[in-house]
Design a protein around this motif. Structure first.
Motif, PDB file in Angstrom:
ATOM      1  N   MET A   1     -29.011  21.270 -11.810  1.00  0.00           N
ATOM      2  CA  MET A   1     -27.784  21.920 -12.234  1.00  0.00           C
ATOM      3  C   MET A   1     -27.871  23.421 -11.981  1.00  0.00           C
ATOM      4  O   MET A   1     -28.923  24.028 -12.184  1.00  0.00           O
ATOM      5  N   SER A   2     -26.759  24.028 -11.553  1.00  0.00           N
ATOM      6  CA  SER A   2     -26.735  25.465 -11.307  1.00  0.00           C
ATOM      7  C   SER A   2     -25.464  26.063 -11.903  1.00  0.00           C
ATOM      8  O   SER A   2     -24.360  25.581 -11.653  1.00  0.00           O
ATOM      9  N   ILE A   3     -25.647  27.110 -12.717  1.00  0.00           N
ATOM     10  CA  ILE A   3     -24.520  27.773 -13.347  1.00  0.00           C
ATOM     11  C   ILE A   3     -23.817  28.669 -12.330  1.00  0.00           C
ATOM     12  O   ILE A   3     -24.463  29.427 -11.609  1.00  0.00           O
ATOM     13  N   ARG A   4     -22.515  28.579 -12.270  1.00  0.00           N
ATOM     14  CA  ARG A   4     -21.746  29.430 -11.361  1.00  0.00           C
ATOM     15  C   ARG A   4     -21.756  30.872 -11.864  1.00  0.00           C
ATOM     16  O   ARG A   4     -21.413  31.123 -13.019  1.00  0.00           O
ATOM     17  N   PRO A   5     -22.120  31.827 -11.019  1.00  0.00           N
ATOM     18  CA  PRO A   5     -22.023  33.234 -11.423  1.00  0.00           C
ATOM     19  C   PRO A   5     -20.567  33.683 -11.443  1.00  0.00           C
ATOM     20  O   PRO A   5     -19.710  33.092 -10.790  1.00  0.00           O
ATOM     21  N   VAL A   6     -20.297  34.728 -12.196  1.00  0.00           N
ATOM     22  CA  VAL A   6     -18.977  35.346 -12.208  1.00  0.00           C
ATOM     23  C   VAL A   6     -18.912  36.354 -11.067  1.00  0.00           C
ATOM     24  O   VAL A   6     -19.649  37.335 -11.061  1.00  0.00           O
ATOM     25  N   LEU A   7     -18.036  36.113 -10.106  1.00  0.00           N
ATOM     26  CA  LEU A   7     -17.878  37.035  -8.985  1.00  0.00           C
ATOM     27  C   LEU A   7     -17.026  38.234  -9.372  1.00  0.00           C
ATOM     28  O   LEU A   7     -17.230  39.345  -8.872  1.00  0.00           O
ATOM     29  N   GLU A   8     -16.056  38.002 -10.255  1.00  0.00           N
ATOM     30  CA  GLU A   8     -15.115  39.067 -10.582  1.00  0.00           C
ATOM     31  C   GLU A   8     -14.367  38.708 -11.853  1.00  0.00           C
ATOM     32  O   GLU A   8     -14.088  37.535 -12.114  1.00  0.00           O
ATOM     33  N   THR A   9     -14.086  39.718 -12.662  1.00  0.00           N
ATOM     34  CA  THR A   9     -13.111  39.579 -13.743  1.00  0.00           C
ATOM     35  C   THR A   9     -12.054  40.650 -13.545  1.00  0.00           C
ATOM     36  O   THR A   9     -12.365  41.771 -13.150  1.00  0.00           O
ATOM     37  N   ARG A  10     -10.792  40.275 -13.792  1.00  0.00           N
ATOM     38  CA  ARG A  10      -9.734  41.282 -13.697  1.00  0.00           C
ATOM     39  C   ARG A  10      -8.560  40.894 -14.584  1.00  0.00           C
ATOM     40  O   ARG A  10      -8.301  39.714 -14.815  1.00  0.00           O
ATOM     41  N   ARG A  11      -7.890  41.922 -15.076  1.00  0.00           N
ATOM     42  CA  ARG A  11      -6.758  41.708 -15.952  1.00  0.00           C
ATOM     43  C   ARG A  11      -5.529  41.303 -15.153  1.00  0.00           C
ATOM     44  O   ARG A  11      -5.291  41.794 -14.037  1.00  0.00           O
ATOM     45  N   ALA A  12      -4.733  40.406 -15.734  1.00  0.00           N
ATOM     46  CA  ALA A  12      -3.438  40.072 -15.155  1.00  0.00           C
ATOM     47  C   ALA A  12      -2.539  41.299 -15.198  1.00  0.00           C
ATOM     48  O   ALA A  12      -2.598  42.097 -16.135  1.00  0.00           O
ATOM     49  N   GLN A  13      -1.707  41.450 -14.176  1.00  0.00           N
ATOM     50  CA  GLN A  13      -0.879  42.642 -14.039  1.00  0.00           C
ATOM     51  C   GLN A  13       0.572  42.365 -14.434  1.00  0.00           C
ATOM     52  O   GLN A  13       1.167  41.381 -13.981  1.00  0.00           O
ATOM     53  N   PRO A  14       1.164  43.235 -15.278  1.00  0.00           N
ATOM     54  CA  PRO A  14       2.573  43.040 -15.641  1.00  0.00           C
ATOM     55  C   PRO A  14       3.477  43.184 -14.422  1.00  0.00           C
ATOM     56  O   PRO A  14       3.247  44.041 -13.560  1.00  0.00           O
ATOM     57  N   THR A  15       4.492  42.334 -14.346  1.00  0.00           N
ATOM     58  CA  THR A  15       5.421  42.391 -13.228  1.00  0.00           C
ATOM     59  C   THR A  15       6.750  41.795 -13.662  1.00  0.00           C
ATOM     60  O   THR A  15       6.859  41.171 -14.716  1.00  0.00           O
ATOM     61  N   LEU A  16       7.774  41.988 -12.850  1.00  0.00           N
ATOM     62  CA  LEU A  16       9.094  41.396 -13.061  1.00  0.00           C
ATOM     63  C   LEU A  16       9.349  40.392 -11.956  1.00  0.00           C
ATOM     64  O   LEU A  16       9.082  40.661 -10.786  1.00  0.00           O
ATOM     65  N   GLU A  17       9.898  39.238 -12.331  1.00  0.00           N
ATOM     66  CA  GLU A  17      10.245  38.223 -11.345  1.00  0.00           C
ATOM     67  C   GLU A  17      11.606  37.625 -11.703  1.00  0.00           C
ATOM     68  O   GLU A  17      12.142  37.866 -12.788  1.00  0.00           O
ATOM     69  N   GLY A  18      12.134  36.807 -10.791  1.00  0.00           N
ATOM     70  CA  GLY A  18      13.413  36.173 -11.035  1.00  0.00           C
ATOM     71  C   GLY A  18      14.507  37.195 -11.244  1.00  0.00           C
ATOM     72  O   GLY A  18      14.630  38.173 -10.499  1.00  0.00           O
ATOM     73  N   ALA A  19      15.306  37.001 -12.302  1.00  0.00           N
ATOM     74  CA  ALA A  19      16.412  37.909 -12.611  1.00  0.00           C
ATOM     75  C   ALA A  19      16.003  38.955 -13.641  1.00  0.00           C
ATOM     76  O   ALA A  19      16.841  39.475 -14.368  1.00  0.00           O
ATOM     77  N   GLY A  20      14.698  39.240 -13.696  1.00  0.00           N
ATOM     78  CA  GLY A  20      14.209  40.253 -14.625  1.00  0.00           C
ATOM     79  C   GLY A  20      13.320  39.707 -15.718  1.00  0.00           C
ATOM     80  O   GLY A  20      13.293  40.239 -16.824  1.00  0.00           O
ATOM     81  N   VAL A  21      12.564  38.648 -15.406  1.00  0.00           N
ATOM     82  CA  VAL A  21      11.633  38.065 -16.374  1.00  0.00           C
ATOM     83  C   VAL A  21      10.361  38.900 -16.411  1.00  0.00           C
ATOM     84  O   VAL A  21       9.731  39.149 -15.374  1.00  0.00           O
ATOM     85  N   HIS A  22       9.959  39.314 -17.614  1.00  0.00           N
ATOM     86  CA  HIS A  22       8.721  40.063 -17.801  1.00  0.00           C
ATOM     87  C   HIS A  22       7.563  39.071 -17.915  1.00  0.00           C
ATOM     88  O   HIS A  22       7.558  38.211 -18.801  1.00  0.00           O
ATOM     89  N   LEU A  23       6.592  39.189 -17.033  1.00  0.00           N
ATOM     90  CA  LEU A  23       5.439  38.291 -17.066  1.00  0.00           C
ATOM     91  C   LEU A  23       4.205  39.037 -16.591  1.00  0.00           C
ATOM     92  O   LEU A  23       4.258  40.209 -16.224  1.00  0.00           O
ATOM     93  N   HIS A  24       3.060  38.339 -16.612  1.00  0.00           N
ATOM     94  CA  HIS A  24       1.803  38.897 -16.103  1.00  0.00           C
ATOM     95  C   HIS A  24       1.301  38.012 -14.963  1.00  0.00           C
ATOM     96  O   HIS A  24       1.233  36.783 -15.114  1.00  0.00           O
ATOM     97  N   ARG A  25       0.937  38.633 -13.855  1.00  0.00           N
ATOM     98  CA  ARG A  25       0.437  37.899 -12.687  1.00  0.00           C
ATOM     99  C   ARG A  25      -1.081  37.917 -12.697  1.00  0.00           C
ATOM    100  O   ARG A  25      -1.718  38.958 -12.576  1.00  0.00           O
ATOM    101  N   ALA A  26      -1.666  36.729 -12.842  1.00  0.00           N
ATOM    102  CA  ALA A  26      -3.122  36.611 -12.853  1.00  0.00           C
ATOM    103  C   ALA A  26      -3.697  36.886 -11.472  1.00  0.00           C
ATOM    104  O   ALA A  26      -4.721  37.550 -11.325  1.00  0.00           O
ATOM    105  N   PHE A  27      -3.043  36.346 -10.434  1.00  0.00           N
ATOM    106  CA  PHE A  27      -3.423  36.629  -9.045  1.00  0.00           C
ATOM    107  C   PHE A  27      -2.268  36.223  -8.156  1.00  0.00           C
ATOM    108  O   PHE A  27      -1.369  35.490  -8.564  1.00  0.00           O
ATOM    109  N   GLY A  28      -2.284  36.702  -6.923  1.00  0.00           N
ATOM    110  CA  GLY A  28      -1.252  36.336  -5.963  1.00  0.00           C
ATOM    111  C   GLY A  28      -0.854  37.501  -5.092  1.00  0.00           C
ATOM    112  O   GLY A  28      -0.943  38.668  -5.483  1.00  0.00           O
ATOM    113  N   PHE A  29      -0.405  37.185  -3.870  1.00  0.00           N
ATOM    114  CA  PHE A  29       0.042  38.167  -2.902  1.00  0.00           C
ATOM    115  C   PHE A  29      -1.068  39.153  -2.533  1.00  0.00           C
ATOM    116  O   PHE A  29      -0.812  40.290  -2.182  1.00  0.00           O
TER     117      PHE A  29
END
Length: 303
Positions: A1-29
Motif C-alpha cells: 500500500m502507498s499513501i498518495r502525497p498531496v501535490l497541491e492545496t488551493r482555495r476555491a475562488q469566488p466567481t459569478l456564473e449564469g445570470a449572476g449566481v455567486h459561487l466558488h470555483r474549486a477548479f476549471g478553465f
C-alpha cells in the motif's frame, strides 16, 4: 500500500456564473490535463436568495457530462428535449450532454434561505462526444450510505467503495464520487484505485491529508516526491486537495471533524478544445459547434 502525497492545496475562488449566481470555483478553465477526466467543479452555497435566484437560464452543452449534487434547497431543471425535474436535498443528476442540449437550472432555497450543492464537469472521450443526450436523476434514498466503526460516514454517488456500488452508471470517466464525513480526531485511510486521478474538496470542518499524525486545523502537505515541504496554513473550508499517485489517502480530522468530496476517475488523455460550455477535441469541431448554435442545427435528432 502507498499513501498518495498531496501535490497541491488551493482555495476555491469566488466567481459569478449564469445570470449572476455567486459561487466558488474549486477548479476549471486552467490546465485541462490537471485533473483529467474532470474539467471543472463549482461549489454553490449561499443563504441569500438574491445571490442565486436568477439561476442559470437557457444555455448549451456539448461534449461533456455534468454532475449536480444538491445538499440544501433545490434545483429545478428543464431542457430542449422536453425533460423537466426538481433536485432536492441529497439528490443527484448526471447529465450526458453528448451531441448537444440546451437546458436551464434554477435554484431555490430551503426553509432557511439556503441553497447548497456542487456541479462537476467530466469530459467525454472523442468517440462519445456526439452520443445522444441522456439524464440520470437519482433520489437521495437510492444512494448507498455506510458508517464505519469509528463513525466515518460515506455516501456513494457512483463507483464501488467498501463493497457497495452507487446508483449512477454508464459514465465515460468511470468515476468514483464519494461524500465523506470523518468525526473529530479520527485518522482514516481510504482506498483509491492506483490508475485514477484523484482529488478531495473540503467543505466543512478541517483536516490534515497525507501522512499527518495530528489534526492541525490546516491542510498539511507532508511529502511530495520524497521531499519535505512547508505546511500551508489554509482553512479547510472550500479547499481543493490534489493528490499524486498511490492506492490510498490518509486524512486526519481536526477538532470539528471534516466533510469532503473524494472524487477519482480514469484519465482520457486526449486533446481538449474548450470554450465556455462546449468541450471538443479540435478547434475545428469547436468552430462547427458554435456555427450550429448560430444557424439553429445544434440540437440533433436522436439516433
Amino acid at each position: 500500500m502507498s499513501i498518495r502525497p498531496v501535490l497541491e492545496t488551493r482555495r476555491a475562488q469566488p466567481t459569478l456564473e449564469g445570470a449572476g449566481v455567486h459561487l466558488h470555483r474549486a477548479f476549471g478553465f486552467r490546465d485541462p490535463d490537471e485533473l483529467d477526466p474532470f474539467l471543472m467543479m463549482d461549489h454553490f452555497r449561499n443563504d441569500d436568495p438574491a445571490k442565486y435566484k436568477a439561476g442559470f437560464p437557457w444555455h448549451p452543452h456539448r461534449g461533456i457530462e455534468t454532475i449536480t449534487y444538491v445538499l440544501s434547497g433545490a434545483v429545478e431543471h428543464q431542457d430542449s428535449l422536453g425533460n423537466t425535474g426538481n433536485l432536492g436535498a441529497g439528490d443527484v443528476q448526471w447529465m450526458t450532454a453528448g451531441s448537444g442540449i440546451m437546458h436551464q437550472e434554477m435554484p431555490s432555497p430551503d426553509a432557511h434561505g439556503v441553497n447548497h450543492g456542487f456541479q462537476l464537469w467530466a469530459n467525454l472521450p472523442g468517440a462519445q462526444k456526439m452520443v445522444d443526450p441522456r439524464y440520470q436523476d437519482v433520489n437521495a434514498r437510492e444512494i448507498p450510505e455506510i458508517t464505519d466503526d469509528d463513525g466515518t460516514h460515506v455516501r456513494i454517488i457512483t463507483g464501488t467503495f467498501w463493497g457497495r456500488t452507487g446508483p449512477v452508471d454508464g459514465i465515460a470517466a468511470d468515476p468514483v464520487f464519494l461524500d465523506v464525513t470523518v468525526p473529530a480526531g479520527v485518522k482514516k485511510t481510504l482506498p483509491i484505485d492506483t490508475y485514477r486521478r484523484a482529488f478531495a474538496y473540503v467543505f466543512e470542518g478541517e483536516a490534515a491529508f497525507a501522512d499527518a499524525s495530528t489534526p492541525t486545523g490546516v491542510l498539511l502537505e507532508k511529502e511530495v516526491a520524497g521531499q519535505e515541504v512547508n505546511i500551508r496554513d489554509m482553512s479547510g473550508d472550500r479547499t481543493l486537495v490534489r493528490f499524486g499517485t498511490g492506492d490510498e489517502i490518509t486524512v486526519q480530522a481536526g477538532e470539528r471533524g471534516v466533510r469532503f468530496l473524494l472524487i477519482s476517475g480514469t484519465p482520457i488523455q486526449e486533446p481538449v478544445a474548450w470554450h465556455g460550455p462546449i468541450v471538443m477535441n479540435t478547434q475545428e469541431e469547436l468552430r462547427q459547434a458554435f456555427a450550429e448554435l448560430r444557424n439553429g442545427t445544434f440540437i440533433r435528432p436522436a439516433h
